[in-house]
Write a protein that holds these residues in place. Structure first.
Motif, PDB file in Angstrom:
ATOM      1  N   SER A  13       0.862  -1.183   0.000  1.00 25.50           N
ATOM      2  CA  SER A  13       0.000   0.000   0.000  1.00 25.50           C
ATOM      3  C   SER A  13       0.895   1.229   0.000  1.00 25.50           C
ATOM      4  O   SER A  13       2.072   1.155   0.346  1.00 25.50           O
ATOM      5  CB  SER A  13      -0.942   0.005   1.205  1.00 25.50           C
ATOM      6  OG  SER A  13      -0.193   0.002   2.410  1.00 25.50           O
ATOM      7  N   VAL A  14       0.323   2.361  -0.405  1.00 23.46           N
ATOM      8  CA  VAL A  14       1.096   3.608  -0.478  1.00 23.46           C
ATOM      9  C   VAL A  14       0.356   4.722   0.246  1.00 23.46           C
ATOM     10  O   VAL A  14      -0.858   4.668   0.433  1.00 23.46           O
ATOM     11  CB  VAL A  14       1.361   4.039  -1.941  1.00 23.46           C
ATOM     12  CG1 VAL A  14       2.197   3.014  -2.670  1.00 23.46           C
ATOM     13  CG2 VAL A  14       0.075   4.300  -2.685  1.00 23.46           C
ATOM     14  N   GLN A  15       1.129   5.745   0.645  1.00 22.82           N
ATOM     15  CA  GLN A  15       0.551   6.920   1.293  1.00 22.82           C
ATOM     16  C   GLN A  15       1.381   8.131   0.901  1.00 22.82           C
ATOM     17  O   GLN A  15       2.603   8.137   1.076  1.00 22.82           O
ATOM     18  CB  GLN A  15       0.572   6.733   2.807  1.00 22.82           C
ATOM     19  CG  GLN A  15      -0.034   7.881   3.577  1.00 22.82           C
ATOM     20  CD  GLN A  15       0.046   7.651   5.079  1.00 22.82           C
ATOM     21  OE1 GLN A  15       0.758   6.778   5.555  1.00 22.82           O
ATOM     22  NE2 GLN A  15      -0.674   8.462   5.823  1.00 22.82           N
ATOM     23  N   ARG A  16       0.727   9.151   0.364  1.00 28.45           N
ATOM     24  CA  ARG A  16       1.414  10.404   0.011  1.00 28.45           C
ATOM     25  C   ARG A  16       1.636  11.242   1.260  1.00 28.45           C
ATOM     26  O   ARG A  16       0.782  11.306   2.135  1.00 28.45           O
ATOM     27  CB  ARG A  16       0.558  11.222  -0.954  1.00 28.45           C
ATOM     28  CG  ARG A  16       0.714  10.837  -2.390  1.00 28.45           C
ATOM     29  CD  ARG A  16      -0.155  11.675  -3.289  1.00 28.45           C
ATOM     30  NE  ARG A  16       0.319  13.038  -3.435  1.00 28.45           N
ATOM     31  CZ  ARG A  16      -0.275  13.959  -4.182  1.00 28.45           C
ATOM     32  NH1 ARG A  16      -1.374  13.657  -4.834  1.00 28.45           N
ATOM     33  NH2 ARG A  16       0.207  15.160  -4.265  1.00 28.45           N
ATOM     34  N   GLY A  17       2.797  11.894   1.334  1.00 24.77           N
ATOM     35  CA  GLY A  17       3.079  12.813   2.426  1.00 24.77           C
ATOM     36  C   GLY A  17       3.001  12.178   3.795  1.00 24.77           C
ATOM     37  O   GLY A  17       2.581  12.811   4.759  1.00 24.77           O
ATOM     38  N   ALA A  18       3.393  10.932   3.899  1.00 27.55           N
ATOM     39  CA  ALA A  18       3.253  10.175   5.151  1.00 27.55           C
ATOM     40  C   ALA A  18       4.118  10.752   6.266  1.00 27.55           C
ATOM     41  O   ALA A  18       5.235  11.206   6.033  1.00 27.55           O
ATOM     42  CB  ALA A  18       3.629   8.716   4.909  1.00 27.55           C
ATOM     43  N   ALA A  19       3.597  10.687   7.477  1.00 30.55           N
ATOM     44  CA  ALA A  19       4.344  11.167   8.647  1.00 30.55           C
ATOM     45  C   ALA A  19       5.629  10.373   8.839  1.00 30.55           C
ATOM     46  O   ALA A  19       6.636  10.925   9.283  1.00 30.55           O
ATOM     47  CB  ALA A  19       3.474  11.072   9.893  1.00 30.55           C
ATOM     48  N   ILE A  20       5.614   9.084   8.491  1.00 32.19           N
ATOM     49  CA  ILE A  20       6.807   8.246   8.640  1.00 32.19           C
ATOM     50  C   ILE A  20       7.971   8.772   7.799  1.00 32.19           C
ATOM     51  O   ILE A  20       9.132   8.540   8.109  1.00 32.19           O
ATOM     52  CB  ILE A  20       6.492   6.770   8.298  1.00 32.19           C
ATOM     53  CG1 ILE A  20       7.604   5.843   8.788  1.00 32.19           C
ATOM     54  CG2 ILE A  20       6.286   6.573   6.816  1.00 32.19           C
ATOM     55  CD1 ILE A  20       7.636   5.667  10.256  1.00 32.19           C
ATOM     56  N   CYS A  21       7.653   9.512   6.751  1.00 34.77           N
ATOM     57  CA  CYS A  21       8.681  10.106   5.886  1.00 34.77           C
ATOM     58  C   CYS A  21       8.932  11.563   6.266  1.00 34.77           C
ATOM     59  O   CYS A  21       9.403  12.357   5.447  1.00 34.77           O
ATOM     60  CB  CYS A  21       8.262  10.013   4.424  1.00 34.77           C
ATOM     61  SG  CYS A  21       8.052   8.326   3.826  1.00 34.77           S
ATOM     62  N   GLY A  22       8.576  11.937   7.461  1.00 36.97           N
ATOM     63  CA  GLY A  22       8.778  13.309   7.908  1.00 36.97           C
ATOM     64  C   GLY A  22       7.742  14.269   7.353  1.00 36.97           C
ATOM     65  O   GLY A  22       7.927  15.477   7.398  1.00 36.97           O
TER      66      GLY A  22
END
Length: 126
Positions: free
Chosen positions: A90-99
């Motif tokens: 699955s994917v997520q844009r602008g994820a918190a895990i990526c800062g």
């Protein structure tokens, strides 16, 4: 019956020959694409600035500045390689895990029972 078996055999051989070529083909209509190994190493990419394996089953992909972020993005991930266990991505844009990075896409990989698992994948952004 033998004709059907031969035709099926020829189709399987053709698919086996064509699949590796298609997997490494350029993506002329995609805004960004990458082939990423399970350890987070990029083996081929287009308009991808950085990929980080955060921890098991979680990757951050930083897309290039040339990607048009104003409109909708179609993000597609496909697992690569062989595995004894079914996996889902699955994917997520602008994820918190990526800062919370504006150009970041987080990719999450897990087994059918929900346990995080490393896996290689193809990523395409259109």
């Amino acid at each position: 019956m033998n004709i059907i078996r031969r035709a099926a055999g020829v189709a399987l051989v053709a698919a086996a020959v064509l699949t590796p070529a298609a997997a490494y083909a350029d993506t002329p209509y995609a805004q960004a694409s990458a082939t990423i190994r399970a350890d987070g190493v990029v083996t081929a990419s287009k308009n991808v600035e950085e990929v980080r394996r955060m921890f098991r089953g979680t990757y951050c992909v930083i897309l290039g500045e040339d990607v048009d972020y104003d409109g909708d993005l179609a993000i597609h991930v496909t697992p690569t390689g062989r595995s004894s266990y079914p996996r889902s991505l699955s994917v997520q844009r602008g994820a918190a895990i990526c800062g919370g990075h504006y150009r970041a896409v987080a990719v999450y990989s897990q087994l059918a029972d929900g346990v995080a698992a490393d896996t290689g994948f193809y990523l395409t952004v259109s």
